[in-house]
Design a protein around this motif. Structure first.
Motif, PDB file in Angstrom:
ATOM      1  N   ALA A  19       0.597  -1.129  -0.117  1.00 54.31           N
ATOM      2  CA  ALA A  19      -0.047   0.057   0.066  1.00 54.31           C
ATOM      3  C   ALA A  19       0.726   1.435  -0.087  1.00 54.31           C
ATOM      4  O   ALA A  19       0.619   2.292  -0.736  1.00 54.31           O
ATOM      5  N   ALA A  20       1.888   1.202   0.699  1.00 52.27           N
ATOM      6  CA  ALA A  20       2.894   2.459   0.895  1.00 52.27           C
ATOM      7  C   ALA A  20       3.480   2.486  -0.573  1.00 52.27           C
ATOM      8  O   ALA A  20       3.712   3.675  -1.002  1.00 52.27           O
ATOM      9  N   ALA A  21       3.746   1.613  -1.043  1.00 54.08           N
ATOM     10  CA  ALA A  21       4.671   1.505  -2.365  1.00 54.08           C
ATOM     11  C   ALA A  21       3.668   2.133  -3.598  1.00 54.08           C
ATOM     12  O   ALA A  21       4.019   2.864  -4.466  1.00 54.08           O
ATOM     13  N   VAL A  22       2.495   1.737  -3.634  1.00 54.78           N
ATOM     14  CA  VAL A  22       1.381   2.089  -4.350  1.00 54.78           C
ATOM     15  C   VAL A  22       1.225   3.565  -4.336  1.00 54.78           C
ATOM     16  O   VAL A  22       1.214   4.287  -5.388  1.00 54.78           O
ATOM     17  N   SER A  23       1.068   4.204  -2.972  1.00 55.98           N
ATOM     18  CA  SER A  23       0.968   5.594  -3.009  1.00 55.98           C
ATOM     19  C   SER A  23       2.327   6.402  -3.209  1.00 55.98           C
ATOM     20  O   SER A  23       2.139   7.408  -3.772  1.00 55.98           O
ATOM     21  N   ALA A  77       4.462   5.552  -5.461  1.00 64.12           N
ATOM     22  CA  ALA A  77       4.444   5.504  -6.970  1.00 64.12           C
ATOM     23  C   ALA A  77       3.307   6.265  -7.550  1.00 64.12           C
ATOM     24  O   ALA A  77       3.326   6.283  -8.890  1.00 64.12           O
ATOM     25  N   GLY A  78       2.413   6.688  -7.014  1.00 66.31           N
ATOM     26  CA  GLY A  78       1.076   7.504  -7.692  1.00 66.31           C
ATOM     27  C   GLY A  78       0.325   6.363  -8.295  1.00 66.31           C
ATOM     28  O   GLY A  78      -0.286   7.113  -9.474  1.00 66.31           O
ATOM     29  N   LEU A  79       0.340   5.491  -8.157  1.00 68.32           N
ATOM     30  CA  LEU A  79      -0.738   4.450  -8.829  1.00 68.32           C
ATOM     31  C   LEU A  79      -1.910   4.110  -8.158  1.00 68.32           C
ATOM     32  O   LEU A  79      -2.555   3.244  -8.947  1.00 68.32           O
ATOM     33  N   ALA A  80      -2.416   4.558  -7.021  1.00 68.88           N
ATOM     34  CA  ALA A  80      -3.604   4.480  -6.502  1.00 68.88           C
ATOM     35  C   ALA A  80      -4.944   4.571  -7.492  1.00 68.88           C
ATOM     36  O   ALA A  80      -5.607   3.487  -7.683  1.00 68.88           O
ATOM     37  N   ASP A  81      -4.752   5.664  -8.216  1.00 68.00           N
ATOM     38  CA  ASP A  81      -6.106   5.895  -9.282  1.00 68.00           C
ATOM     39  C   ASP A  81      -5.802   4.905 -10.435  1.00 68.00           C
ATOM     40  O   ASP A  81      -6.734   4.403 -11.076  1.00 68.00           O
ATOM     41  N   THR A  82      -4.685   4.298 -10.801  1.00 69.94           N
ATOM     42  CA  THR A  82      -4.420   3.604 -11.947  1.00 69.94           C
ATOM     43  C   THR A  82      -5.114   2.152 -11.664  1.00 69.94           C
ATOM     44  O   THR A  82      -5.724   1.558 -12.407  1.00 69.94           O
ATOM     45  N   ILE A  83      -4.650   1.771 -10.387  1.00 68.74           N
ATOM     46  CA  ILE A  83      -5.176   0.284 -10.015  1.00 68.74           C
ATOM     47  C   ILE A  83      -6.546   0.265  -9.663  1.00 68.74           C
ATOM     48  O   ILE A  83      -7.372  -0.415 -10.054  1.00 68.74           O
ATOM     49  N   ALA A  84      -7.196   1.237  -8.935  1.00 63.06           N
ATOM     50  CA  ALA A  84      -8.651   1.365  -8.790  1.00 63.06           C
ATOM     51  C   ALA A  84      -9.309   1.482 -10.167  1.00 63.06           C
ATOM     52  O   ALA A  84     -10.757   1.108  -9.961  1.00 63.06           O
ATOM     53  N   GLY A  85      -8.758   2.142 -11.180  1.00 61.73           N
ATOM     54  CA  GLY A  85      -9.249   2.295 -12.466  1.00 61.73           C
ATOM     55  C   GLY A  85      -9.442   1.162 -13.327  1.00 61.73           C
ATOM     56  O   GLY A  85     -10.282   0.901 -14.348  1.00 61.73           O
ATOM     57  N   THR A 131      11.257   3.158 -11.563  1.00 64.27           N
ATOM     58  CA  THR A 131      11.664   2.021 -11.155  1.00 64.27           C
ATOM     59  C   THR A 131      10.536   1.044 -10.434  1.00 64.27           C
ATOM     60  O   THR A 131      10.092   0.102 -10.656  1.00 64.27           O
ATOM     61  N   LEU A 132       9.964   1.852  -9.224  1.00 66.43           N
ATOM     62  CA  LEU A 132       8.932   1.385  -8.432  1.00 66.43           C
ATOM     63  C   LEU A 132       7.584   1.229  -9.240  1.00 66.43           C
ATOM     64  O   LEU A 132       6.973   0.285  -9.045  1.00 66.43           O
ATOM     65  N   ARG A 133       7.364   2.140 -10.200  1.00 65.05           N
ATOM     66  CA  ARG A 133       6.090   1.928 -11.100  1.00 65.05           C
ATOM     67  C   ARG A 133       6.095   0.786 -11.740  1.00 65.05           C
ATOM     68  O   ARG A 133       5.273  -0.040 -11.917  1.00 65.05           O
ATOM     69  N   ASN A 134       7.456   0.801 -12.474  1.00 65.91           N
ATOM     70  CA  ASN A 134       7.640  -0.598 -13.211  1.00 65.91           C
ATOM     71  C   ASN A 134       7.391  -1.854 -12.564  1.00 65.91           C
ATOM     72  O   ASN A 134       6.508  -2.738 -13.223  1.00 65.91           O
ATOM     73  N   GLY A 165       1.768 -21.149 -18.460  1.00 70.23           N
ATOM     74  CA  GLY A 165       2.058 -20.573 -19.605  1.00 70.23           C
ATOM     75  C   GLY A 165       2.332 -19.169 -19.222  1.00 70.23           C
ATOM     76  O   GLY A 165       2.745 -18.801 -17.984  1.00 70.23           O
ATOM     77  N   TRP A 166       2.337 -18.230 -20.336  1.00 73.55           N
ATOM     78  CA  TRP A 166       2.640 -16.772 -20.017  1.00 73.55           C
ATOM     79  C   TRP A 166       1.585 -16.034 -19.690  1.00 73.55           C
ATOM     80  O   TRP A 166       0.667 -15.996 -20.307  1.00 73.55           O
ATOM     81  N   LEU A 167       1.900 -14.921 -18.900  1.00 79.85           N
ATOM     82  CA  LEU A 167       0.696 -14.029 -18.404  1.00 79.85           C
ATOM     83  C   LEU A 167       1.259 -12.568 -18.578  1.00 79.85           C
ATOM     84  O   LEU A 167       2.345 -12.136 -18.204  1.00 79.85           O
ATOM     85  N   SER A 168       0.608 -11.712 -19.412  1.00 85.75           N
ATOM     86  CA  SER A 168       1.048 -10.339 -19.741  1.00 85.75           C
ATOM     87  C   SER A 168       0.605  -9.416 -18.621  1.00 85.75           C
ATOM     88  O   SER A 168      -0.288  -9.735 -18.152  1.00 85.75           O
ATOM     89  N   MET A 169       1.627  -8.357 -18.408  1.00 85.53           N
ATOM     90  CA  MET A 169       1.474  -7.628 -17.104  1.00 85.53           C
ATOM     91  C   MET A 169       1.146  -6.162 -17.716  1.00 85.53           C
ATOM     92  O   MET A 169       1.486  -5.776 -18.586  1.00 85.53           O
ATOM     93  N   ALA A 170       0.873  -5.470 -16.635  1.00 86.81           N
ATOM     94  CA  ALA A 170       0.572  -3.991 -17.043  1.00 86.81           C
ATOM     95  C   ALA A 170       1.551  -3.183 -17.376  1.00 86.81           C
ATOM     96  O   ALA A 170       1.544  -2.178 -17.954  1.00 86.81           O
ATOM     97  N   ASN A 171       2.895  -3.633 -17.104  1.00 91.66           N
ATOM     98  CA  ASN A 171       4.131  -2.974 -17.406  1.00 91.66           C
ATOM     99  C   ASN A 171       4.654  -3.214 -18.824  1.00 91.66           C
ATOM    100  O   ASN A 171       5.728  -2.760 -19.237  1.00 91.66           O
ATOM    101  N   GLY A 172       4.042  -4.201 -19.385  1.00 93.21           N
ATOM    102  CA  GLY A 172       4.431  -4.638 -20.882  1.00 93.21           C
ATOM    103  C   GLY A 172       5.168  -5.899 -20.800  1.00 93.21           C
ATOM    104  O   GLY A 172       5.502  -6.395 -21.814  1.00 93.21           O
TER     105      GLY A 172
END
Length: 439
Positions: free
Chosen positions: A184-188, A190-198, A231-234, A253-260
């Motif tokens: 939770a601290a890392a998400v905050s 990295a400024g990713l709270a809205d991204t993950i919630a959305g 780096t943290l966002r990635n 198998g392989w799973l694609s992730m949001a960082n590409g």
């Protein structure tokens, strides 16, 4: 699944109530009853119908848009805590009641044979988990006890429990879990709270506090510094998959992730994610949020920092390809590509060419020919194995590749076999092929 397991104890009267439905005409004919009419004639959905009326949803359920209704019986509503139904029927709770009822509706017809383990998205926007172990179970507790009741405007599956929409989104599941406070601290930070919630739907693979504590000393503190935010966002986006995948729906198998990037799913010795230099096991699965699902991990996933060139240069199978890329002067160009797919011929693939061909291509005067061949192996966009089967794959060489299954193999055209798919690299993905592609 060809047959549904009917809940033991389902009375003959209930079975008889649906007997007229099984012989109706094909869906869409005017003489066939609607979903509401089927429910009214069955006699076991009185509470559901009353709730639909109170929520002003009868017209929505009964319109001609094809849909699926997971219909709780009167007994299912009666099993709710005492007073819950009466409270929901009050006018001031209409919005909450609408959300619950729409959570039982999927805005497309889905027969039991078409359900797959994982999730379906309900009409209220939330995800419903689907488990096919020993029948169909929704959200871990509601069993389908009678399936595929076809109506003019869709299909009904009878369930033995009311399913309640999640009250929290995936982000709130993280924020309210003491075991995920570091995440939770890392998400905050990295400024990713809205991204993950959305993200909707999303599967979040959430490292526990202990998983972060297992990183080398000082790593977490370093990542939380403002200068390391990229780096943290990635890293954090490497833990998010765009799509709801419940544990029962995880496949090797392989799973694609949001960082590409991509991560490998392993089901040996329990479900786990395999990444460059490590393995992260799922220690707690299927925490359902309104926009997806959370699986807890025992290790932090670290995305690959290797480029295509790094990966090829470090693998002895591709020495000829690396030499060809060097002779063609495209090493720096390949290293700088981001979001590309490379079909990589092995040394054995080059050895299959007529004698003297490789030596001929490596001569300076044949530079353009070599470049045209290499460009035929590169496609813009990161394409998974499934993407390759979706249609023609254009290449930088100007020629489309047609990928298909033949003889149990994934093939390009009639000759090249893709022997391994989806080697993840920082700037794209590599598929290994056993034949050099020629214009």
């Amino acid at each position: 699944m060809n047959t549904m397991i009917m809940k033991r104890g389902l009375s003959l009267a209930i079975i008889a109530a649906f007997a007229p439905v099984s012989g109706v005409q094909a869906a869409g004919e005017e003489s066939q009853p609607t979903i509401v009419e089927v429910a009214q004639s069955a006699g076991i959905f009185n509470t559901l119908l009353a709730a639909a009326g109170a929520a002003d949803l009868v017209g929505v359920i009964n319109n001609e848009v094809p849909k699926t209704v997971f219909a709780p019986t009167d007994a299912a509503f009666a099993a709710l805590p005492e007073g819950r139904v009466a409270n929901l029927l009050l006018p001031e709770n209409q919005n909450a009641l609408r959300s619950i009822l729409l959570y039982h509706v999927v805005m497309q017809p889905v027969l039991s044979t078409e359900l797959t383990a994982g999730y379906v998205t309900a009409a209220n926007g939330s995800a419903i988990s689907v488990d096919l172990t020993g029948g169909v179970t929704l959200n871990g507790n509601a069993k389908v006890v009678n399936a595929d009741i076809v109506a003019r405007n869709g299909v009904i599956h009878v369930i033995d429990a009311v399913i309640l929409p999640p009250s929290q989104n995936v982000l709130n599941l993280v924020l309210n879990d003491p075991d995920l406070s570091t995440l939770a601290a890392a998400v905050s930070a990295a400024g990713l709270a809205d991204t993950i919630a959305g993200l909707n739907p999303v599967t979040l693979f959430a490292p526990t506090n202990q998983a972060f504590a297992n990183l080398p000393a000082g790593t977490v503190e370093s990542l939380l510094l403002p200068e390391n935010v990229d780096t943290l966002r990635n890293i954090l986006l490497f833990h998010a998959h765009a799509g709801g995948v419940y544990s029962s729906g995880l496949k090797a198998g392989w799973l694609s992730m949001a960082n590409g990037g991509s991560v490998e799913v392993s089901l040996a010795n329990g479900p786990a994610l395999v990444f460059e230099g490590g393995r992260s096991g799922i220690v707690a699965a299927d925490a359902v949020g309104s926009n997806g699902v959370v699986h807890k991990l025992d290790a932090v996933l670290l995305p690959s920092s290797s480029t295509m060139v790094d990966t090829l240069a470090g693998d002895s199978r591709f020495s000829t390809l690396v030499a060809a890329a060097s002779a063609a002067g495209v090493v720096d160009a390949i290293a700088g590509l981001k979001g590309y797919t490379l079909f990589a011929p092995t040394d054995e693939a080059f050895a299959k060419l007529p004698a003297g061909t490789v030596e001929f291509l490596l001569k300076p005067e044949n530079l353009q020919t070599l470049q045209s061949i290499l460009l035929l192996h590169v496609s813009e966009g990161k394409r998974s194995g499934g993407d390759l089967l979706a249609g023609a794959t254009p290449t930088l060489g100007g020629q489309d590749l047609m990928v298909h299954y033949s003889g149990g193999h994934l093939m390009i055209g009639d000759h090249a076999v893709i022997t391994r798919t989806e080697i993840p690299v920082w700037n794209g993905v590599i598929h290994v092929i056993d034949t050099v592609l020629l214009p």
